[in-house]
Design a protein around this motif. Structure first.
Motif, PDB file in Angstrom:
ATOM      1  N   GLU A 377      38.428  65.039 -95.622  1.00 23.59           N
ATOM      2  CA  GLU A 377      39.300  66.188 -95.385  1.00 23.59           C
ATOM      3  C   GLU A 377      39.749  66.309 -93.928  1.00 23.59           C
ATOM      4  O   GLU A 377      40.619  67.128 -93.617  1.00 23.59           O
ATOM      5  N   ALA A 378      39.177  65.499 -93.033  1.00 21.31           N
ATOM      6  CA  ALA A 378      39.520  65.615 -91.607  1.00 21.31           C
ATOM      7  C   ALA A 378      40.987  65.298 -91.370  1.00 21.31           C
ATOM      8  O   ALA A 378      41.549  64.380 -91.973  1.00 21.31           O
ATOM      9  N   ASP A 379      41.606  66.080 -90.490  1.00 17.05           N
ATOM     10  CA  ASP A 379      42.977  65.781 -90.077  1.00 17.05           C
ATOM     11  C   ASP A 379      43.066  65.415 -88.590  1.00 17.05           C
ATOM     12  O   ASP A 379      44.123  65.069 -88.093  1.00 17.05           O
ATOM     13  N   THR A 380      41.930  65.511 -87.885  1.00 18.95           N
ATOM     14  CA  THR A 380      41.899  65.269 -86.440  1.00 18.95           C
ATOM     15  C   THR A 380      40.706  64.394 -86.083  1.00 18.95           C
ATOM     16  O   THR A 380      39.582  64.676 -86.508  1.00 18.95           O
ATOM     17  N   LEU A 381      40.958  63.342 -85.308  1.00 21.88           N
ATOM     18  CA  LEU A 381      39.894  62.490 -84.785  1.00 21.88           C
ATOM     19  C   LEU A 381      39.755  62.745 -83.289  1.00 21.88           C
ATOM     20  O   LEU A 381      40.762  62.773 -82.564  1.00 21.88           O
ATOM     21  N   VAL A 382      38.517  62.919 -82.846  1.00 21.01           N
ATOM     22  CA  VAL A 382      38.222  63.073 -81.422  1.00 21.01           C
ATOM     23  C   VAL A 382      37.273  61.947 -81.041  1.00 21.01           C
ATOM     24  O   VAL A 382      36.179  61.835 -81.596  1.00 21.01           O
ATOM     25  N   PHE A 383      37.719  61.102 -80.096  1.00 22.25           N
ATOM     26  CA  PHE A 383      36.923  59.964 -79.665  1.00 22.25           C
ATOM     27  C   PHE A 383      36.312  60.215 -78.297  1.00 22.25           C
ATOM     28  O   PHE A 383      36.981  60.710 -77.381  1.00 22.25           O
ATOM     29  N   ASP A 384      35.033  59.867 -78.168  1.00 19.52           N
ATOM     30  CA  ASP A 384      34.501  59.604 -76.843  1.00 19.52           C
ATOM     31  C   ASP A 384      35.126  58.284 -76.392  1.00 19.52           C
ATOM     32  O   ASP A 384      35.464  57.441 -77.229  1.00 19.52           O
ATOM     33  N   LYS A 385      35.280  58.094 -75.076  1.00 22.02           N
ATOM     34  CA  LYS A 385      35.926  56.864 -74.606  1.00 22.02           C
ATOM     35  C   LYS A 385      34.942  55.724 -74.431  1.00 22.02           C
ATOM     36  O   LYS A 385      34.969  54.733 -75.164  1.00 22.02           O
ATOM     37  N   LEU A 562      31.942  67.496 -69.180  1.00 17.55           N
ATOM     38  CA  LEU A 562      30.505  67.511 -69.418  1.00 17.55           C
ATOM     39  C   LEU A 562      30.267  67.575 -70.931  1.00 17.55           C
ATOM     40  O   LEU A 562      31.173  67.924 -71.701  1.00 17.55           O
ATOM     41  N   PRO A 563      29.056  67.252 -71.411  1.00 14.35           N
ATOM     42  CA  PRO A 563      28.789  67.309 -72.855  1.00 14.35           C
ATOM     43  C   PRO A 563      29.130  68.661 -73.475  1.00 14.35           C
ATOM     44  O   PRO A 563      29.724  68.726 -74.563  1.00 14.35           O
ATOM     45  N   GLU A 564      28.776  69.746 -72.787  1.00 13.72           N
ATOM     46  CA  GLU A 564      29.068  71.063 -73.351  1.00 13.72           C
ATOM     47  C   GLU A 564      30.567  71.348 -73.376  1.00 13.72           C
ATOM     48  O   GLU A 564      31.054  72.094 -74.219  1.00 13.72           O
ATOM     49  N   GLU A 565      31.318  70.729 -72.440  1.00 11.31           N
ATOM     50  CA  GLU A 565      32.775  70.904 -72.442  1.00 11.31           C
ATOM     51  C   GLU A 565      33.422  70.120 -73.589  1.00 11.31           C
ATOM     52  O   GLU A 565      34.430  70.565 -74.159  1.00 11.31           O
ATOM     53  N   LYS A 566      32.852  68.962 -73.928  1.00 12.59           N
ATOM     54  CA  LYS A 566      33.335  68.230 -75.098  1.00 12.59           C
ATOM     55  C   LYS A 566      33.122  69.064 -76.362  1.00 12.59           C
ATOM     56  O   LYS A 566      34.011  69.167 -77.217  1.00 12.59           O
ATOM     57  N   ALA A 567      31.942  69.652 -76.475  1.00  9.07           N
ATOM     58  CA  ALA A 567      31.650  70.489 -77.645  1.00  9.07           C
ATOM     59  C   ALA A 567      32.586  71.687 -77.707  1.00  9.07           C
ATOM     60  O   ALA A 567      33.059  72.064 -78.792  1.00  9.07           O
ATOM     61  N   ALA A 568      32.873  72.289 -76.552  1.00  7.63           N
ATOM     62  CA  ALA A 568      33.772  73.445 -76.508  1.00  7.63           C
ATOM     63  C   ALA A 568      35.181  73.054 -76.945  1.00  7.63           C
ATOM     64  O   ALA A 568      35.862  73.817 -77.646  1.00  7.63           O
ATOM     65  N   PHE A 569      35.634  71.858 -76.557  1.00  8.05           N
ATOM     66  CA  PHE A 569      36.965  71.392 -76.960  1.00  8.05           C
ATOM     67  C   PHE A 569      37.021  71.235 -78.485  1.00  8.05           C
ATOM     68  O   PHE A 569      37.998  71.633 -79.128  1.00  8.05           O
ATOM     69  N   VAL A 570      35.975  70.656 -79.056  1.00 12.22           N
ATOM     70  CA  VAL A 570      35.933  70.473 -80.505  1.00 12.22           C
ATOM     71  C   VAL A 570      35.930  71.826 -81.212  1.00 12.22           C
ATOM     72  O   VAL A 570      36.644  72.033 -82.211  1.00 12.22           O
ATOM     73  N   LYS A 571      35.146  72.772 -80.712  1.00 13.30           N
ATOM     74  CA  LYS A 571      35.106  74.108 -81.313  1.00 13.30           C
ATOM     75  C   LYS A 571      36.484  74.766 -81.262  1.00 13.30           C
ATOM     76  O   LYS A 571      36.902  75.451 -82.204  1.00 13.30           O
ATOM     77  N   ASP A 572      37.184  74.563 -80.152  1.00 11.75           N
ATOM     78  CA  ASP A 572      38.521  75.151 -80.012  1.00 11.75           C
ATOM     79  C   ASP A 572      39.476  74.577 -81.052  1.00 11.75           C
ATOM     80  O   ASP A 572      40.287  75.314 -81.637  1.00 11.75           O
ATOM     81  N   LEU A 573      39.407  73.272 -81.286  1.00 11.35           N
ATOM     82  CA  LEU A 573      40.257  72.662 -82.314  1.00 11.35           C
ATOM     83  C   LEU A 573      39.958  73.259 -83.688  1.00 11.35           C
ATOM     84  O   LEU A 573      40.879  73.578 -84.452  1.00 11.35           O
ATOM     85  N   ARG A 574      38.678  73.428 -83.986  1.00 10.95           N
ATOM     86  CA  ARG A 574      38.316  73.996 -85.290  1.00 10.95           C
ATOM     87  C   ARG A 574      38.783  75.443 -85.413  1.00 10.95           C
ATOM     88  O   ARG A 574      39.186  75.878 -86.498  1.00 10.95           O
ATOM     89  N   SER A 575      38.718  76.189 -84.306  1.00 15.40           N
ATOM     90  CA  SER A 575      39.168  77.582 -84.353  1.00 15.40           C
ATOM     91  C   SER A 575      40.656  77.687 -84.647  1.00 15.40           C
ATOM     92  O   SER A 575      41.127  78.713 -85.131  1.00 15.40           O
TER      93      SER A 575
END
Length: 700
Positions: A377-385, A562-575
């Motif tokens: 069901e995913a429509d967005t991929l987020v990659f670590d580099k 930072l790791p917590e900033e990556k998580a925050a970006f992902v949460k923002d996309l989901r929101s």
């Protein structure tokens, strides 16, 4: 376990044992897990447990003929008795044959005997239906109760017995089909290891699996299972790694090769220096994932169950309306034997478990049906580099120092990074090895995730990390090399700064490369319905931008995170309503895995990140993303087709039955036959190997 008597061997033939053990009647028994555990015990080819009879039948492999399985049963893990609700009764072939024979007998009995025999045959279904009606309302089991009960009240005892037999045969076929799908997953549960041969001093001794510790020299010979993750220090062998990587071809290993637990030595013998043991091994983790998959009920299965129960009152209502309109009880009973629920409810667990097995054989470990659903069901991929979209195999290209010899500078940095699993640290250590430098002992190591690491080396505090870590966190000026650092960043190189005390010692430049399959995988994922692709990294902006300019189709890139900033970006996309899959390879990706709808880790990932991800790519390639997407989309497509076929076929059968063209027995037989045709077809379709380059997006 003390309150239960010991297992008793009650029957033995060549190649087959039957034990009676009262503990098997424990309502908390998880039969699927118990069988999976037992079937992966050495000497056991197949196991079937009957909780009602408190018995287990063990079919032996050739090497199991002399084993005492009574003692083996006493070692069953406690988790085999951790089921929250009692398992539903299991029907065997004997039950189906017995009921079919009794139905034939009822037809030949005098009327005085037909009632008690037919009532006894239908009693279990009637009682289950009554209990369901009282505790849960109008559900699927109520239909069985109604058809059998009304047939008995009408005096149609042959119909009541026949429909009771159809219920039992249906339960047996459903059980057999689900056993097959469970069996596929059971084959991926790593075999339990009771003892391991290790070399300690000059002696070779067998020790308990739990007593093996990192550093032990573990011996694995022909036919043996590798019990630890480690490094081959002597010998050579051909390994069967199919249960771990999905690759069917044997793998040749020799001294210096890394080896994973769960592989089987086909030829040769090796001595392995254990690096990870016990519950930390690759074998134990994969086994745990598969055990959870056997137990888990995915969101799609729960939706199917709810929809099936919602449809049951419709069938019951149609029967009631037809009887009120025609006063023809036979027509009404024929309608009641046909329900939409079976075709809606039954395929889901079979398709999902078979799909998990199919993906695992292709090198993609999907830990649960919910993970499969989420990735489909995913429509967005987020990659670590680093290490994900790139190879992660950095190499040192430049060394710039301030008042210290290059070799001594590399020695200090590598001594600090020696225990690091991060690609940057591994590259620094590899450079020291290339230069033939002997590392120094490092103590009091302290890691700041995604920033850097410090340790005491030769009496001095040495820090190794990013510019952010050295300049901002540690407050050490990097101005002396600012110009050179800017030049190296413009060349798309990753920079690592090294400081001692309050002084900058120098910097190391490294270069990473885009994975060769990255562009093709992103293109294929776009064809499969992915609409957005983002890249997150802790690297400097210019470094990332230069490197990622080689990869078309990326919608956005965010650097210096930072790791917590990556998580925050992902949460923002989901929101914002996106369904997000996060793909990464390091411990610093674990928070983002948890924040995403589904986390995907690469094969080299270990520890927290691997545990946090719901999908693990067992091969070091991004092509596993395409396999996972195809598997998920195909499973969803199969279940949608099952639903449409079930609704269409059953609607037709309801019309035929309502017209009086099918007796209740014939309606039950045709309904069951079509249901299992749908079920068998769905299991076959889910088990097929995905075609290369297959495009399965159903939404475009």
């Amino acid at each position: 376990m003390a309150q239960y008597p010991l297992p008793q061997l009650v029957h033995r033939t060549r190649g087959r044992l039957r034990y009676r053990w009262r503990r098997l009647s424990d309502p908390a028994l998880d039969p699927e897990y118990f069988e999976a555990w037992l079937e992966n015990t050495e000497g056991v080819a197949r196991a079937r447990v009957n909780p009602r009879a408190a018995c287990v039948v063990i079919e032996l492999a050739p090497q199991g003929s002399g084993a005492d399985f009574g003692n083996v049963l006493l070692r069953v893990p406690a988790r085999a008795f951790s089921r929250g609700v009692p398992a539903p009764p299991r029907r065997g072939l004997g039950d189906a044959v017995f009921h079919a024979a009794m139905t034939a007998a009822v037809a030949a009995m005098p009327p005085g005997l037909q009632l008690p025999v037919a009532a006894a045959m239908g009693a279990p279904a009637v009682l289950k239906g009554a209990e369901t009606l009282l505790t849960q309302g109008l559900k699927v089991r109520v239909l069985d109760m109604a058809t059998i009960g009304f047939s008995l009240l009408r005096g149609d005892y042959v119909a009541a017995a026949s429909i009771s037999t159809m219920v039992v045969v249906g339960e047996f076929l459903r059980q057999a089909t689900e056993d097959r799908s469970n069996g596929l997953l059971k084959s991926l549960v790593a075999a339990p290891v009771e003892s391991v041969w290790v070399r300690r001093g000059d002696a070779e001794v067998a020790v308990a699996f739990a007593d093996v510790v990192p550093g032990d020299l573990v011996l694995a010979g022909s036919g043996g299972l590798v019990a630890v993750d480690g490094l081959v220090v002597a010998g050579e062998a051909l390994l069967d790694c199919s249960s771990i990587t999905g690759e069917s071809a044997p793998v040749y290993v020799k001294e210096g090769a890394e080896i994973l637990s769960g592989c089987v030595v086909r030829e040769g013998a090796v001595t392995i220096e254990a690096r990870r043991t016990g519950a930390e091994t690759n074998m134990a983790r994969i086994s745990g994932f598969m055990e959870n998959a056997l137990r888990e009920v995915s969101a799609r299965e729960r939706r199917s169950d709810r929809l099936a129960d919602m449809l049951a009152p419709i069938t019951l209502g149609l029967g009631a309306v037809l009887y009120a309109a025609t006063h023809d009880a036979s027509r009404a009973l024929s309608v009641l034997t046909i329900d939409y629920a079976c075709a809606v409810k039954l395929p889901a667990p079979v398709v999902i478990k078979t799909s998990l097995h199919t993906a695992a054989r292709e090198g993609v470990l999907i830990k649960s049906g919910s993970g499969l659903d989420a990735f489909a069901e995913a429509d967005t991929l987020v990659f670590d580099k680093t290490g994900t979209l790139t190879t992660g195999r950095l190499r040192v290209t430049d060394v710039l120092t301030a008042g210290i010899a290059d070799d001594e500078f590399i020695r200090l940095a590598a001594s600090v990074e020696d225990r690091s699993d991060h690609p940057v640290g591994q590259a620094v250590v590899a450079e020291a090895a290339r230069r033939g430098l002997e590392l120094l002992p490092a103590g009091n190591a302290c890691c700041s995730i995604a920033h850097g690491i410090e340790a005491v080396v030769a009496g001095r505090v040495v820090r190794v990390g990013s510019h952010h870590y050295i300049a901002e966190d540690c407050g050490i000026s990097c101005a002396a090399l600012a110009g050179e650092a800017e030049r190296l960043r413009s060349e798309a190189k990753t920079l690592v700064f090294v400081a001692s005390g309050e002084s900058l010692l120098g910097l190391i430049a490294l270069r990473d490369e885009i994975r060769p399959e990255a562009c093709d995988v992103l293109r294929q994922m776009r064809l499969r319905g992915i609409r957005h692709v983002y890249v997150l990294t802790g690297d400097h902006a210019r470094t990332a931008e230069t490197l990622l300019a080689q990869v078309p189709g990326i919608d956005g890139m965010h650097t210096d995170l930072l790791p917590e900033e990556k998580a925050a970006f992902v949460k923002d996309l989901r929101s914002k309503g996106h369904k997000v899959a996060m793909i990464g390879d390091g411990v610093n990706d674990a928070p983002a895995f948890v924040a995403a709808d589904v986390g995907v880790s690469l094969s080299r990932t270990q520890g927290l990140a691997r545990e946090s991800a719901r999908i693990v790519l067992l091969r070091d390639s991004l092509h596993g993303l395409v396999v996972a997407r195809d598997t998920g989309l195909r499973a969803a497509g199969i279940l949608d087709n099952c639903f449409m076929a079930g609704v269409g076929i059953n609607t037709g059968l309801l019309l035929v039955a309502g017209a009086g063209l099918l007796s209740p027995v014939a309606a039950a037989a045709v309904h069951n036959a079509t249901t299992f045709a749908i079920l068998g077809g769905s299991a076959w379709a889910a088990g097929r190997r995905p075609a290369a380059g297959q495009q399965t997006d159903r939404r475009n």
